[in-house]
Design a protein around this motif. Structure first.
Motif, PDB file in Angstrom:
ATOM      1  N   ARG A  70       0.751  -1.225  -0.047  1.00  0.00           N
ATOM      2  CA  ARG A  70       0.060  -0.130  -0.124  1.00  0.00           C
ATOM      3  C   ARG A  70       0.843   1.314   0.074  1.00  0.00           C
ATOM      4  NH1 ARG A  70      -3.349  -2.503   4.695  1.00  0.00           N
ATOM      5  NH2 ARG A  70      -4.750  -4.006   3.531  1.00  0.00           N
ATOM      6  N   VAL A  71       1.980   1.272   0.678  1.00  0.00           N
ATOM      7  CA  VAL A  71       2.752   2.166   0.887  1.00  0.00           C
ATOM      8  C   VAL A  71       3.245   2.485  -0.487  1.00  0.00           C
ATOM      9  CG1 VAL A  71       4.922   3.121   1.673  1.00  0.00           C
ATOM     10  CG2 VAL A  71       3.322   2.127   3.222  1.00  0.00           C
ATOM     11  N   CYS A  72       3.852   1.628  -1.149  1.00  0.00           N
ATOM     12  CA  CYS A  72       4.383   1.502  -2.565  1.00  0.00           C
ATOM     13  C   CYS A  72       3.603   2.287  -3.468  1.00  0.00           C
ATOM     14  CB  CYS A  72       4.667   0.229  -3.033  1.00  0.00           C
ATOM     15  SG  CYS A  72       6.428  -0.196  -2.310  1.00  0.00           S
ATOM     16  N   TRP A  73       2.192   1.857  -3.581  1.00  0.00           N
ATOM     17  CA  TRP A  73       1.243   2.516  -4.384  1.00  0.00           C
ATOM     18  C   TRP A  73       1.045   4.095  -4.041  1.00  0.00           C
ATOM     19  CZ3 TRP A  73       0.623   0.639  -9.045  1.00  0.00           C
ATOM     20  CH2 TRP A  73       0.505  -0.551  -9.000  1.00  0.00           C
ATOM     21  N   VAL A  74       0.906   4.291  -2.707  1.00  0.00           N
ATOM     22  CA  VAL A  74       0.742   5.651  -2.473  1.00  0.00           C
ATOM     23  C   VAL A  74       2.056   6.769  -2.793  1.00  0.00           C
ATOM     24  CG1 VAL A  74       0.416   7.233  -0.367  1.00  0.00           C
ATOM     25  CG2 VAL A  74      -0.745   5.102  -0.372  1.00  0.00           C
ATOM     26  N   VAL A  75       3.213   6.043  -2.607  1.00  0.00           N
ATOM     27  CA  VAL A  75       4.399   6.838  -2.962  1.00  0.00           C
ATOM     28  C   VAL A  75       4.367   6.789  -4.730  1.00  0.00           C
ATOM     29  CG1 VAL A  75       6.829   6.801  -3.208  1.00  0.00           C
ATOM     30  CG2 VAL A  75       5.618   6.019  -1.068  1.00  0.00           C
ATOM     31  N   PHE A  76       3.944   5.971  -5.536  1.00  0.00           N
ATOM     32  CA  PHE A  76       3.939   6.055  -6.838  1.00  0.00           C
ATOM     33  C   PHE A  76       2.986   6.974  -7.464  1.00  0.00           C
ATOM     34  CE2 PHE A  76       1.354   4.720 -10.492  1.00  0.00           C
ATOM     35  CZ  PHE A  76       2.659   4.759 -11.629  1.00  0.00           C
ATOM     36  N   PHE A  77       1.769   7.221  -6.814  1.00  0.00           N
ATOM     37  CA  PHE A  77       0.602   7.904  -7.263  1.00  0.00           C
ATOM     38  C   PHE A  77       1.321   9.525  -6.754  1.00  0.00           C
ATOM     39  CE2 PHE A  77      -2.123   4.111  -7.196  1.00  0.00           C
ATOM     40  CZ  PHE A  77      -2.493   4.391  -8.842  1.00  0.00           C
ATOM     41  N   ALA A  78       1.539   9.543  -5.483  1.00  0.00           N
ATOM     42  CA  ALA A  78       2.146  10.899  -5.119  1.00  0.00           C
ATOM     43  C   ALA A  78       3.195  11.583  -6.245  1.00  0.00           C
ATOM     44  CB  ALA A  78       2.833  10.751  -3.834  1.00  0.00           C
TER      45      ALA A  78
ATOM     46  N   PRO B 258      13.935  15.730  -8.901  1.00  0.00           N
ATOM     47  CA  PRO B 258      15.263  15.826  -8.879  1.00  0.00           C
ATOM     48  C   PRO B 258      15.928  14.742  -9.235  1.00  0.00           C
ATOM     49  CG  PRO B 258      14.281  15.730  -6.630  1.00  0.00           C
ATOM     50  CD  PRO B 258      13.145  15.770  -7.499  1.00  0.00           C
ATOM     51  N   PHE B 259      15.330  13.890  -9.939  1.00  0.00           N
ATOM     52  CA  PHE B 259      15.820  12.672 -10.249  1.00  0.00           C
ATOM     53  C   PHE B 259      15.099  12.308 -11.706  1.00  0.00           C
ATOM     54  CE2 PHE B 259      12.820  11.882  -6.796  1.00  0.00           C
ATOM     55  CZ  PHE B 259      11.728  11.073  -7.307  1.00  0.00           C
ATOM     56  N   SER B 260      15.667  11.173 -12.345  1.00  0.00           N
ATOM     57  CA  SER B 260      15.121  10.935 -13.666  1.00  0.00           C
ATOM     58  C   SER B 260      13.764  10.413 -13.644  1.00  0.00           C
ATOM     59  CB  SER B 260      16.032   9.785 -14.233  1.00  0.00           C
ATOM     60  OG  SER B 260      15.395   8.982 -15.275  1.00  0.00           O
ATOM     61  N   PRO B 261      12.802  10.642 -14.416  1.00  0.00           N
ATOM     62  CA  PRO B 261      11.444  10.121 -14.518  1.00  0.00           C
ATOM     63  C   PRO B 261      11.351   8.812 -14.220  1.00  0.00           C
ATOM     64  CG  PRO B 261      11.875  12.244 -16.212  1.00  0.00           C
ATOM     65  CD  PRO B 261      13.101  11.697 -15.577  1.00  0.00           C
ATOM     66  N   HIS B 262      12.290   8.094 -14.796  1.00  0.00           N
ATOM     67  CA  HIS B 262      12.107   6.682 -14.939  1.00  0.00           C
ATOM     68  C   HIS B 262      11.951   5.937 -13.494  1.00  0.00           C
ATOM     69  CE1 HIS B 262      14.022   7.400 -18.704  1.00  0.00           C
ATOM     70  NE2 HIS B 262      13.316   6.427 -19.105  1.00  0.00           N
ATOM     71  N   TRP B 263      12.492   6.654 -12.457  1.00  0.00           N
ATOM     72  CA  TRP B 263      12.416   6.302 -11.090  1.00  0.00           C
ATOM     73  C   TRP B 263      11.204   6.196 -10.131  1.00  0.00           C
ATOM     74  CZ3 TRP B 263      16.163   3.339  -8.857  1.00  0.00           C
ATOM     75  CH2 TRP B 263      17.419   3.502  -9.603  1.00  0.00           C
ATOM     76  N   VAL B 264      10.247   7.127 -10.937  1.00  0.00           N
ATOM     77  CA  VAL B 264       8.598   7.281 -10.609  1.00  0.00           C
ATOM     78  C   VAL B 264       8.293   6.010 -10.772  1.00  0.00           C
ATOM     79  CG1 VAL B 264       6.527   8.112 -10.985  1.00  0.00           C
ATOM     80  CG2 VAL B 264       8.627   9.573 -11.394  1.00  0.00           C
ATOM     81  N   TRP B 265       8.529   5.069 -11.560  1.00  0.00           N
ATOM     82  CA  TRP B 265       7.875   3.738 -11.633  1.00  0.00           C
ATOM     83  C   TRP B 265       8.224   2.691 -10.851  1.00  0.00           C
ATOM     84  CZ3 TRP B 265       3.639   3.329 -14.634  1.00  0.00           C
ATOM     85  CH2 TRP B 265       3.549   4.193 -15.568  1.00  0.00           C
ATOM     86  N   LEU B 266       9.427   2.935 -10.064  1.00  0.00           N
ATOM     87  CA  LEU B 266      10.099   2.046  -8.926  1.00  0.00           C
ATOM     88  C   LEU B 266       8.970   1.490  -7.901  1.00  0.00           C
ATOM     89  CD1 LEU B 266      12.404   0.465  -8.228  1.00  0.00           C
ATOM     90  CD2 LEU B 266      13.131   2.377  -6.758  1.00  0.00           C
ATOM     91  N   PRO B 267       8.448   2.535  -7.430  1.00  0.00           N
ATOM     92  CA  PRO B 267       7.353   1.953  -6.114  1.00  0.00           C
ATOM     93  C   PRO B 267       6.343   1.003  -6.749  1.00  0.00           C
ATOM     94  CG  PRO B 267       7.842   4.394  -6.028  1.00  0.00           C
ATOM     95  CD  PRO B 267       8.501   4.018  -7.300  1.00  0.00           C
ATOM     96  N   ALA B 268       5.646   1.310  -7.926  1.00  0.00           N
ATOM     97  CA  ALA B 268       4.656   0.608  -8.761  1.00  0.00           C
ATOM     98  C   ALA B 268       5.293  -0.894  -9.069  1.00  0.00           C
ATOM     99  CB  ALA B 268       4.362   1.205 -10.098  1.00  0.00           C
ATOM    100  N   VAL B 269       6.597  -0.787  -9.447  1.00  0.00           N
ATOM    101  CA  VAL B 269       7.317  -2.180  -9.692  1.00  0.00           C
ATOM    102  C   VAL B 269       7.351  -3.000  -8.427  1.00  0.00           C
ATOM    103  CG1 VAL B 269       9.308  -3.176 -10.426  1.00  0.00           C
ATOM    104  CG2 VAL B 269       8.230  -1.290 -11.929  1.00  0.00           C
ATOM    105  N   LEU B 270       7.882  -2.376  -7.388  1.00  0.00           N
ATOM    106  CA  LEU B 270       7.853  -3.134  -6.194  1.00  0.00           C
ATOM    107  C   LEU B 270       6.628  -3.345  -5.357  1.00  0.00           C
ATOM    108  CD1 LEU B 270      10.402  -0.638  -4.185  1.00  0.00           C
ATOM    109  CD2 LEU B 270      10.893  -2.845  -5.204  1.00  0.00           C
TER     110      LEU B 270
END
Length: 294
Positions: free
Chosen positions: A12-20, A31-43
């Motif tokens: 649940r925390v990962c999904w919240v972080v992803f949408f945030a 302040p980082f590559s847009p690709h890292w945005v998907w990391l919480p969703a993958v986790l």
């Protein structure tokens, strides 16, 4: 805290972080590559896979069914039954491996049919299940009882069903078990078995946590809270009171068995004895009464 609980919370925390992060990236530069945005969703997806693997392993051998009384009285029809498929709702989450949904059918045609186009939604009063009394399936102790969430309009049209499955269900899943099941009651039946009633009507509780109830005693009324397409009863047995960690337990309703999908049955919630784990249900569907009137 168990590993299963930790994984569920982490998901649940990962999904919240992803949408945030997604929302933040729309209004400002990260302040980082847009690709890292998907990391919480993958986790989060990886955790879902791991939880599913653990659940399949835990349910590799079906335990014996526990016989209890029916949670309702009158004429009802079964949906999403474990007599036809396990897990009955497609997932093992929230202890619903052997859960069943039932809708009131006091007479044929009394329940509004699914609407492909219009009306988009109906008031709950249009459904005979709404407000129907719910009964204790055995002598038990109330572990949890909540009825503060609102009963929303139906989702039994094509457009609303798509909305519920693609949008609403995802948001509720992130919110946790109580968002999914809505108002609900958990009863401790003894011997490590718990009964859960979901989608209870707002303000309908006649018991509270800590109360002792007798088999056949009215404890609440059927509603349409939580992730529900129409007023109905979602009932399940499980091996613990925490929906995040509980595993499903097969049930059989005394005098009825396990009705198949689409099968209509008549229940009598008269007082009965406590559950008997030694009385196992017959193979899927063989314990169900013949369909009445359909």
């Amino acid at each position: 805290m168990s590993v299963r609980k930790l994984l569920t919370v982490a998901q649940r925390v990962c999904w919240v972080v992803f949408f945030a992060l997604v929302v933040t990236s729309l209004v400002t530069e990260l302040p980082f590559s847009p690709h890292w945005v998907w990391l919480p969703a993958v986790l989060a997806l990886a955790i879902v896979v791991e939880l599913s693997r653990r659940a399949r392993r835990a349910h590799a051998h079906r335990p014996p069914a526990v016989e209890v009384g029916p949670p309702v009285a009158g004429r009802w029809t079964a949906l999403n039954s474990p007599a036809d498929k396990v897990p009955s709702h497609g997932v093992h989450a929230y202890g619903q491996t052997y859960a069943i949904d039932i809708v009131a059918e006091p007479e044929k045609g009394a329940r509004p049919a699914f609407a492909w186009l219009w009306p988009l939604a109906r008031r709950n009063s249009a459904f005979p299940a709404f407000g129907a009394p719910l009964f204790a399936v055995a002598d038990a102790t109330v572990v949890h009882a909540s009825d503060g969430r609102r009963d929303h309009l139906s989702r039994n049209s094509l457009a609303m069903l798509v909305y519920m499955l693609l949008v609403e269900a995802s948001v509720r899943d992130i919110g946790g078990a109580s968002w999914v099941v809505g108002n609900h009651i958990v009863l401790d039946l003894g011997d490590g078995t718990y009964a859960m009633y979901a989608h209870v009507q707002r303000g309908s509780l006649s018991v509270r946590a800590g109360d002792t109830v007798r088999a056949g005693q009215q404890i609440a009324r059927c509603g349409n809270s939580g992730n529900s397409s129409e007023p109905h009863v979602h009932f399940q047995l499980m091996d613990g009171p925490d929906l995040d960690t509980a595993r499903g337990v097969p049930f059989a309703w005394r005098g009825i068995g396990v009705p198949r999908n689409g099968e209509t049955f008549t229940a009598d919630a008269s007082p009965a004895t406590s559950p008997d784990p030694s009385r196992a249900a017959s193979p899927a569907g063989e314990t169900a009464l013949p369909t009445q009137g359909d």
